[in-house]
Design a protein around this motif. Structure first.
Motif, PDB file in Angstrom:
ATOM      1  N   LEU A  60       0.751  -1.302  -0.030  1.00 23.75           N
ATOM      2  CA  LEU A  60       0.000  -0.056   0.106  1.00 23.75           C
ATOM      3  C   LEU A  60       1.018   1.254   0.153  1.00 23.75           C
ATOM      4  CD1 LEU A  60      -2.817   1.178   0.234  1.00 23.75           C
ATOM      5  CD2 LEU A  60      -2.748   0.944   2.709  1.00 23.75           C
ATOM      6  N   MET A  61       1.927   1.167   0.749  1.00 17.84           N
ATOM      7  CA  MET A  61       2.977   2.304   0.805  1.00 17.84           C
ATOM      8  C   MET A  61       3.528   2.677  -0.625  1.00 17.84           C
ATOM      9  SD  MET A  61       4.811   1.116   4.598  1.00 17.84           S
ATOM     10  CE  MET A  61       6.006   2.610   4.644  1.00 17.84           C
ATOM     11  N   LYS A  62       3.959   1.567  -1.239  1.00 19.92           N
ATOM     12  CA  LYS A  62       4.465   1.781  -2.505  1.00 19.92           C
ATOM     13  C   LYS A  62       3.394   1.973  -3.531  1.00 19.92           C
ATOM     14  CE  LYS A  62       6.690  -1.461  -6.105  1.00 19.92           C
ATOM     15  NZ  LYS A  62       6.641  -2.576  -6.457  1.00 19.92           N
ATOM     16  N   GLN A  63       2.442   1.568  -3.533  1.00 18.21           N
ATOM     17  CA  GLN A  63       1.340   1.991  -4.372  1.00 18.21           C
ATOM     18  C   GLN A  63       0.801   3.502  -4.364  1.00 18.21           C
ATOM     19  OE1 GLN A  63      -1.863  -0.818  -3.962  1.00 18.21           O
ATOM     20  NE2 GLN A  63      -0.969  -2.080  -5.342  1.00 18.21           N
ATOM     21  N   ALA A  64       0.676   3.737  -3.009  1.00 18.51           N
ATOM     22  CA  ALA A  64       0.338   5.235  -2.610  1.00 18.51           C
ATOM     23  C   ALA A  64       1.364   6.422  -3.409  1.00 18.51           C
ATOM     24  CB  ALA A  64       0.379   5.609  -1.196  1.00 18.51           C
ATOM     25  N   ARG A  65       2.572   5.941  -3.116  1.00 19.41           N
ATOM     26  CA  ARG A  65       3.578   6.701  -3.726  1.00 19.41           C
ATOM     27  C   ARG A  65       3.599   6.863  -5.317  1.00 19.41           C
ATOM     28  NH1 ARG A  65       8.139   5.343  -0.215  1.00 19.41           N
ATOM     29  NH2 ARG A  65       8.084   3.416  -1.301  1.00 19.41           N
ATOM     30  N   GLU A  66       3.315   5.671  -5.842  1.00 18.49           N
ATOM     31  CA  GLU A  66       3.480   5.575  -7.174  1.00 18.49           C
ATOM     32  C   GLU A  66       2.087   6.380  -7.990  1.00 18.49           C
ATOM     33  OE1 GLU A  66       3.601   1.427  -8.171  1.00 18.49           O
ATOM     34  OE2 GLU A  66       5.823   1.327  -7.651  1.00 18.49           O
ATOM     35  N   THR A  67       1.138   6.213  -7.278  1.00 19.81           N
ATOM     36  CA  THR A  67      -0.080   6.782  -8.152  1.00 19.81           C
ATOM     37  C   THR A  67      -0.070   8.299  -7.884  1.00 19.81           C
ATOM     38  OG1 THR A  67      -2.451   6.735  -7.987  1.00 19.81           O
ATOM     39  CG2 THR A  67      -1.749   7.193  -5.865  1.00 19.81           C
ATOM     40  N   TRP A  68       0.710   9.091  -6.738  1.00 17.00           N
ATOM     41  CA  TRP A  68       1.011  10.519  -6.808  1.00 17.00           C
ATOM     42  C   TRP A  68       1.989  10.891  -7.749  1.00 17.00           C
ATOM     43  CZ3 TRP A  68      -2.223  13.545  -5.178  1.00 17.00           C
ATOM     44  CH2 TRP A  68      -3.184  13.435  -4.496  1.00 17.00           C
ATOM     45  N   ARG A  69       2.736   9.797  -7.962  1.00 20.50           N
ATOM     46  CA  ARG A  69       4.002  10.224  -8.826  1.00 20.50           C
ATOM     47  C   ARG A  69       3.255  10.313 -10.384  1.00 20.50           C
ATOM     48  NH1 ARG A  69       9.263  10.654  -9.566  1.00 20.50           N
ATOM     49  NH2 ARG A  69      10.059  10.080  -7.331  1.00 20.50           N
ATOM     50  N   GLU A  70       2.469   9.557 -10.382  1.00 23.76           N
ATOM     51  CA  GLU A  70       1.686   9.560 -11.598  1.00 23.76           C
ATOM     52  C   GLU A  70       0.642  10.642 -11.944  1.00 23.76           C
ATOM     53  OE1 GLU A  70      -0.493   5.922 -13.235  1.00 23.76           O
ATOM     54  OE2 GLU A  70       0.403   4.816 -11.928  1.00 23.76           O
ATOM     55  N   PHE A  71       0.144  11.109 -10.787  1.00 26.61           N
ATOM     56  CA  PHE A  71      -0.548  12.199 -10.795  1.00 26.61           C
ATOM     57  C   PHE A  71       0.229  13.614 -11.340  1.00 26.61           C
ATOM     58  CE2 PHE A  71      -1.771  16.502  -8.876  1.00 26.61           C
ATOM     59  CZ  PHE A  71      -2.845  16.655  -9.474  1.00 26.61           C
TER      60      PHE A  71
END
Length: 358
Positions: free
Chosen positions: A93-104
């Motif tokens: 979840l930590m990794k996915q949260a960081r990645e989704t914001w990088r995508e934003f």
């Protein structure tokens, strides 16, 4: 709050500046010489803040429990910062949260602009703190949103792109708030109070404030002249920071030195905010910190701010006020308190110092 309805001048997106290929940063971002990171500060060889394994809090071994409590107590008093591992939040979840914001932040500017914020609430896509015209600015963009209380949670203000973003924000918010509640119990016990005392001083668990600020620090051609975030202590209660594991940037003041924090894989960085400094009558320290930038890599970090109910008076807990240690701070609501940083922007420890009895 009428004076906070709009920014005093057009907002420039730092990411757009960075991606324009400029080789010199505009004067607005150049800090006074005394505030610039020195080559020593930019070096990554410093000692690290304490790293604490929370798994031992669940142990049946009282010695291990006591050792962990003691390490957290020392960190709150001496550093105001520590990292936690085995904290119970899913690493995926930590990794996915960081990645989704990088995508934003990788989205086209016109899409991000739909979420542009104003200083009346700060909620949305932003690039500055404070409304002083002509102020020196930091080399960063951000996205700020409310998670708690539930009445302030407005998913329409959360990014709809990437598609996973809103769902991940909700899941990440839920898990990090739970971790903050656990840490509040630990801090309360370490102050010699009942485990729920500090949480109750925040207004319980349902009415607390929790908000997320996602920071984007673009590459900078002259990182020695500016900062990603100017020195400040956090105005709220407690901060849970998910750093960028690939690029260091957070620096914590220790005496007269700036210590560069080296992120530990799958760890959160925890720091004491001004409200806990006030409630603990300065037994716990809310410590000044800042962010340096990088000429080669962008950085993304997620800061979850865990705050008292906004209209409660916050003042030193009476059990921590004695004849030898009188109350250091005047009462103030968090609503009144955060208006200071929203107006002035980051300004060291000036904010909490202004509360002290004269």
């Amino acid at each position: 709050m009428n004076h906070l309805q709009s920014w005093p001048e057009p907002v420039v997106r730092v990411q757009a500046l960075s991606e324009s290929g400029l080789t010199k940063i505009p004067d607005r971002y150049i800090k006074p010489i005394t505030d610039r990171p020195s080559p020593k500060n930019l070096d990554d060889t410093h000692i690290n803040i304490p790293v604490i394994d929370l798994q031992n809090l669940l142990s049946n071994n009282q010695t291990l429990q006591y050792e962990t409590l003691s390490l957290i107590s020392s960190a709150c008093k001496e550093w105001g910062f520590f990292q936690v591992v085995n904290h119970g939040v899913s690493h995926e979840l930590m990794k996915q949260a960081r990645e989704t914001w990088r995508e934003f932040f990788d989205q086209p500017l016109d899409l991000k602009q739909k979420y542009a914020n104003s200083p009346s609430t700060y909620e949305g896509y932003g690039s500055r703190l404070g409304v002083d015209k002509g102020a020196k600015l930091d080399w960063s963009d951000y996205f700020f949103l409310h998670y708690m209380p539930a009445s302030l949670r407005n998913q329409s203000k959360w990014p709809a792109v990437p598609q996973s973003c809103r769902k991940l924000i909700a899941a990440y918010g839920e898990e990090t708030v739970k971790l903050c509640e656990k840490l509040m119990k630990v801090l309360s016990i370490n102050l010699g109070l009942g485990q729920d005392h500090l949480q109750n001083a925040f207004g319980g668990t349902k009415d607390i404030g929790a908000c997320l600020r996602v920071n984007f620090y673009p590459r900078c051609p002259q990182p020695d002249l500016t900062l990603g975030l100017s020195p400040h202590s956090d105005p709220g209660g407690m901060t849970l920071l998910l750093p960028d594991e690939n690029v260091s940037g957070l620096q914590v003041r220790k005496g007269n030195e700036w210590v560069t924090v080296k992120p530990v894989p799958n760890a959160f960085i925890v720091n004491v905010g001004d409200q806990i400094q006030v409630l603990s009558n300065a037994i716990y320290k809310s410590v000044e910190h800042r962010v340096i930038v990088n000429s080669v890599k962008d950085r993304v970090s997620l800061a979850l701010f865990y705050n008292p109910k906004s209209d409660l008076l916050i003042q030193p807990i009476k059990e921590l006020v004695t004849k030898d240690r009188p109350a250091l701070y005047q009462p103030m609501t968090y609503d009144e308190y955060r208006l200071y940083i929203r107006t002035k922007g980051p300004c060291g420890k000036a904010q909490v110092e202004s509360l002290k009895h004269r």
